[in-house]
Design a protein around this motif. Structure first.
Motif, PDB file in Angstrom:
ATOM      1  N   ASP B 254      11.013  15.895  27.990  1.00 49.91           N
ATOM      2  CA  ASP B 254      12.339  16.297  28.449  1.00 49.91           C
ATOM      3  C   ASP B 254      12.777  15.517  29.673  1.00 49.91           C
ATOM      4  OD1 ASP B 254      12.397  18.098  26.447  1.00 49.91           O
ATOM      5  OD2 ASP B 254      12.295  19.888  27.703  1.00 49.91           O
ATOM      6  N   HIS B 255      11.820  15.222  30.513  1.00 48.48           N
ATOM      7  CA  HIS B 255      12.145  14.496  31.729  1.00 48.48           C
ATOM      8  C   HIS B 255      12.821  13.171  31.378  1.00 48.48           C
ATOM      9  CE1 HIS B 255      11.732  13.473  35.932  1.00 48.48           C
ATOM     10  NE2 HIS B 255      11.030  12.383  35.655  1.00 48.48           N
ATOM     11  N   PHE B 281      10.980  16.942  24.441  1.00 43.60           N
ATOM     12  CA  PHE B 281       9.721  17.625  24.156  1.00 43.60           C
ATOM     13  C   PHE B 281       9.265  18.291  25.439  1.00 43.60           C
ATOM     14  CE2 PHE B 281       5.755  18.567  22.273  1.00 43.60           C
ATOM     15  CZ  PHE B 281       5.759  18.160  20.950  1.00 43.60           C
ATOM     16  N   ASP B 282       8.968  19.543  25.391  1.00 46.43           N
ATOM     17  CA  ASP B 282       8.454  20.367  26.492  1.00 46.43           C
ATOM     18  C   ASP B 282       9.242  21.666  26.593  1.00 46.43           C
ATOM     19  OD1 ASP B 282       6.471  18.692  27.308  1.00 46.43           O
ATOM     20  OD2 ASP B 282       7.498  17.939  29.087  1.00 46.43           O
ATOM     21  N   ASP B 283      10.595  21.524  26.524  1.00 45.04           N
ATOM     22  CA  ASP B 283      11.462  22.683  26.702  1.00 45.04           C
ATOM     23  C   ASP B 283      11.244  23.283  28.085  1.00 45.04           C
ATOM     24  OD1 ASP B 283      13.284  24.717  26.159  1.00 45.04           O
ATOM     25  OD2 ASP B 283      11.694  26.058  25.490  1.00 45.04           O
ATOM     26  N   THR B 284      11.610  22.510  29.066  1.00 45.22           N
ATOM     27  CA  THR B 284      11.359  22.976  30.416  1.00 45.22           C
ATOM     28  C   THR B 284      12.396  22.457  31.392  1.00 45.22           C
ATOM     29  OG1 THR B 284       9.700  23.081  32.152  1.00 45.22           O
ATOM     30  CG2 THR B 284       9.921  21.017  31.029  1.00 45.22           C
ATOM     31  N   SER B 296      14.745  20.608  21.915  1.00 43.21           N
ATOM     32  CA  SER B 296      13.441  20.151  22.387  1.00 43.21           C
ATOM     33  C   SER B 296      12.339  20.943  21.731  1.00 43.21           C
ATOM     34  CB  SER B 296      13.396  20.353  23.912  1.00 43.21           C
ATOM     35  OG  SER B 296      12.159  19.976  24.442  1.00 43.21           O
ATOM     36  N   PHE B 297      11.235  20.278  21.468  1.00 41.19           N
ATOM     37  CA  PHE B 297      10.102  21.000  20.922  1.00 41.19           C
ATOM     38  C   PHE B 297       9.359  21.654  22.071  1.00 41.19           C
ATOM     39  CE2 PHE B 297       5.989  21.856  19.143  1.00 41.19           C
ATOM     40  CZ  PHE B 297       6.291  22.272  17.861  1.00 41.19           C
ATOM     41  N   LEU B 332      10.675  24.201  17.523  1.00 42.56           N
ATOM     42  CA  LEU B 332      11.762  23.315  17.888  1.00 42.56           C
ATOM     43  C   LEU B 332      12.945  24.163  18.349  1.00 42.56           C
ATOM     44  CD1 LEU B 332      12.855  20.496  18.125  1.00 42.56           C
ATOM     45  CD2 LEU B 332      13.534  20.592  15.733  1.00 42.56           C
ATOM     46  N   MET B 333      13.199  24.125  19.631  1.00 42.15           N
ATOM     47  CA  MET B 333      14.284  24.912  20.189  1.00 42.15           C
ATOM     48  C   MET B 333      15.586  24.148  19.995  1.00 42.15           C
ATOM     49  SD  MET B 333      12.202  27.144  21.210  1.00 42.15           S
ATOM     50  CE  MET B 333      13.312  28.301  21.992  1.00 42.15           C
ATOM     51  N   VAL B 334      16.477  24.764  19.270  1.00 38.46           N
ATOM     52  CA  VAL B 334      17.718  24.065  18.958  1.00 38.46           C
ATOM     53  C   VAL B 334      18.783  24.416  19.983  1.00 38.46           C
ATOM     54  CG1 VAL B 334      19.561  23.800  17.302  1.00 38.46           C
ATOM     55  CG2 VAL B 334      17.195  23.945  16.526  1.00 38.46           C
ATOM     56  N   ARG B 335      19.295  23.406  20.637  1.00 36.09           N
ATOM     57  CA  ARG B 335      20.414  23.614  21.558  1.00 36.09           C
ATOM     58  C   ARG B 335      21.499  22.620  21.202  1.00 36.09           C
ATOM     59  NH1 ARG B 335      16.192  24.053  25.256  1.00 36.09           N
ATOM     60  NH2 ARG B 335      15.606  26.232  25.578  1.00 36.09           N
ATOM     61  N   GLY B 336      22.215  22.179  22.169  1.00 39.78           N
ATOM     62  CA  GLY B 336      23.411  21.422  21.823  1.00 39.78           C
ATOM     63  C   GLY B 336      23.301  19.916  21.845  1.00 39.78           C
ATOM     64  N   SER B 337      22.127  19.371  22.120  1.00 43.27           N
ATOM     65  CA  SER B 337      22.082  17.934  22.347  1.00 43.27           C
ATOM     66  C   SER B 337      21.890  17.109  21.086  1.00 43.27           C
ATOM     67  CB  SER B 337      20.963  17.590  23.329  1.00 43.27           C
ATOM     68  OG  SER B 337      19.712  17.780  22.703  1.00 43.27           O
TER      69      SER B 337
END
Lengths: 362, 362
Positions: B254-255, B281-284, B296-297, B332-337
């Motif tokens: 994610d960074h 990846f990380d979701d943080t 992000s996963f 896999l967290m689904v958001r808007g990106s």
DNA sequence: CCGGTTCTTGCATGCGCATGCAAGCCTATC
DNA sequence: GATAGGCTTGCATGCGCATGCAAGAACCGG
């Protein structure tokens, strides 16, 4: 039939083992590993060979017991969500590692009292204690003083006890931000505080409101964000829902300022800085990214950490030294999150800083 | 005339001092502070009173010397700029503090070899070693094994030596992201790697490219971001400047993904996800903020840290236990990106996750 | 060649605490 | 009232290393 021993008790080689193998005394081994000790070149070589053969490494615990210096420094750091502190931690760690110290880390719960934890740390005979985001109870300060353990507050001061500290220019920063926002023509200012009893928040607020009062401006609106993203978001919601919505918000640190930016943009549809000016404090982390481009009073990490490292080492050398409060100068880094005053911006290195016009000569 | 002694040598009270005051033996004092030791209630009370009067606290260093257990765990953490690691550090610290362990922190330079630093840590007779963002040289792994010191890799695995580890589902995550992006109709995928020899980046990439290859898709473009904000920005610039600009980028964490978002938006004027889909990846950390809203996963922090704490304690109890590689499941967290596939999104708690349609039944 | 220096070295000791062992004490049981 | 057993307690020792002290070795100048 020999008894089967679990291999796990694989005892580390000791100085005596090395001494036996090298045909010298244990003292010689100790001296071989003590810089500056009196030992013949050849003896040292023999010891080193033997040590290598046995995989020997001096036991730091035993060494600390006799020398009464652990070369361990306790560090308390909470609020690691605030990007400032991980950066501080990393820099502190590297700086002290370079001087042969190691950090015993502990992370007090923001909510709970840090004292019990600190007690445990004292049991480790730490050479010093750095508190990066916790205040010290006066009881504990007294204990440390009695035990002769130097204590340094980082980014905090304490009114209870006279404990040395390193801070940024909280008071001046607050004043400057007030002046900057007024010069930018803002009418309704607001302040979002961190944790109420933290000197950092108090000082920044005191500078901010102090300047406003001295110059005949109305006191700012005020809410509390507890240095926490969610709490700061809530504070922003409250402030921005008011009929007399502020046109400028000064958040006591960048972490909270980014929370404000998120709420203002995504929940209130405001544009920054057109609809709302935002100023933070720290100049660190995501606040510098283009998405936030936060105008912020800088607490220069490197100088602050360097000062802290120097002070701690000094205090360890000379525990009798008087307490000192070192204030590291910063500047108001001007970026895009706040409407700019017509004058006062000065470009400096690759950044823009703001100074009151009367100081421009300097 | 009595000689003047500097007050600084204010020696801590020892168990013998307490014993004298309480009129018992030093052993009794020791037992009073050892849970489970055989001591009369009244004796303990006397000792406690005396201890309080003298401000006595058992010396952890001396205790470690005799018990051969330091209750210190060495932790290496670098890349603290990546929000994931401060969070890990804080959680680890709290989890282990709760079990009576303390963390000796060290921050290897990303560039330089961590070995010398680790050597120093070994001198402290640490009960275990957790490496949160450094790989272990096989030489050092061998030393630790020989010395009987448990080692745990956190968010890493090592191919050199069989060392226990806790990781997220790097391989599956990479595969899932590939499937997700293809299902979303993207044509030109790209991958931004972290540090080349990190297992984390390798596994995520292997999953990603593996799935694509297995399903007859062209291999993705590829660049390297070294887990670093600036390097990832540069990688993004190179990728987005290509004539065949990718329409989806998977950054290895994610960074780096936030760096890509910044470059894409503010330097290339792209809109996310309309012009470019982005997955991390990380979701943080900031990736969750509305401004980034990164798909992000997840590497679920709490379960990963809990597992690490449990494993470390277990390894300390039973050093002979076989190495284990624990993989903590994520989603896999689904958001808007990233553009969403027509189907497969499932709402779960307060978030949206994605699963391949064939798995929906489960 | 000798007395005096300067270097090295080993011996002995102690840092502060934990713990095996044996002695002392108390209670329960018959 | 005697004996067995369980609790407590102190003694002695050792964890691994650093260091003051004095003895020995090497070396120097006269």
């Amino acid at each position: 039939m020999s008894e089967v021993r679990p291999a796990r008790a694989h005892r580390h080689a000791t100085a005596s083992d090395v001494a036996r193998l090298a045909g010298v005394s244990q003292s010689a081994v100790s001296r071989a590993f003590t810089p500056g000790a009196s030992i013949a070149r050849e003896t040292r070589a023999r010891v080193e060979d033997a040590a290598r053969a046995l995989g020997y490494r001096p036991n730091a615990i035993a060494r600390s017991l006799t020398t009464r210096r652990s070369r361990i420094i306790g560090v308390a750091a909470a609020y690691l969500q605030n990007h400032f502190y991980p950066d501080v931690l990393e820099a502190l760690s590297k700086g002290l590692q370079a001087r042969g110290y190691h950090l015993l880390l502990f992370t007090p719960d923001a909510a709970r009292d840090a004292d019990p934890l600190l007690q445990e740390v004292l049991a480790w005979q730490v050479d010093a204690l750095i508190l990066a985001s916790t205040t010290l109870s006066s009881a504990l300060a007294g204990q440390c003083r009695a035990a002769g353990i130097p204590v340094l507050l980082f980014n905090r001061t304490s009114r209870h006890a006279d404990v040395s500290s390193v801070t940024g220019e909280n008071l001046r920063g607050g004043r400057l931000i007030a002046e900057f926002l007024v010069a930018g023509g803002h009418q309704r200012l607001a302040f979002i505080a961190g944790i109420e009893n933290s000197s950092t928040s108090r000082d920044r607020e005191a500078g901010f409101t102090g300047w406003l009062a001295e110059h005949g401006h109305a006191p700012p609106l005020r809410d509390v964000g507890l240095y926490d993203f969610e709490s700061a978001s809530a504070a922003a919601r409250r402030l921005l829902s008011r009929p007399d919505r502020p046109d400028a918000i000064f958040a006591a640190n960048d972490h909270m300022a980014t929370a404000v930016a998120e709420v203002a943009r995504h929940e209130f549809g405001l544009r920054i800085p057109r609809d709302l000016s935002l100023v933070g404090f720290d100049d660190t982390g995501p606040a510098r990214w283009p998405s936030f481009s936060l105008t912020s009073f800088a607490q220069p990490l490197r100088p602050m950490v360097d000062a802290a490292v120097a002070m701690v080492c000094e205090m360890i050398e000379n525990p009798a030294a008087p307490t000192r409060h070192q204030v590291i100068p910063g500047e108001l880094m001007v970026r895009g999150s706040a409407r700019m005053p017509p004058e006062g911006c000065v470009s400096r290195a690759d950044a823009l800083v703001w100074r009151p016009v009367r100081d421009q000569a300097a």
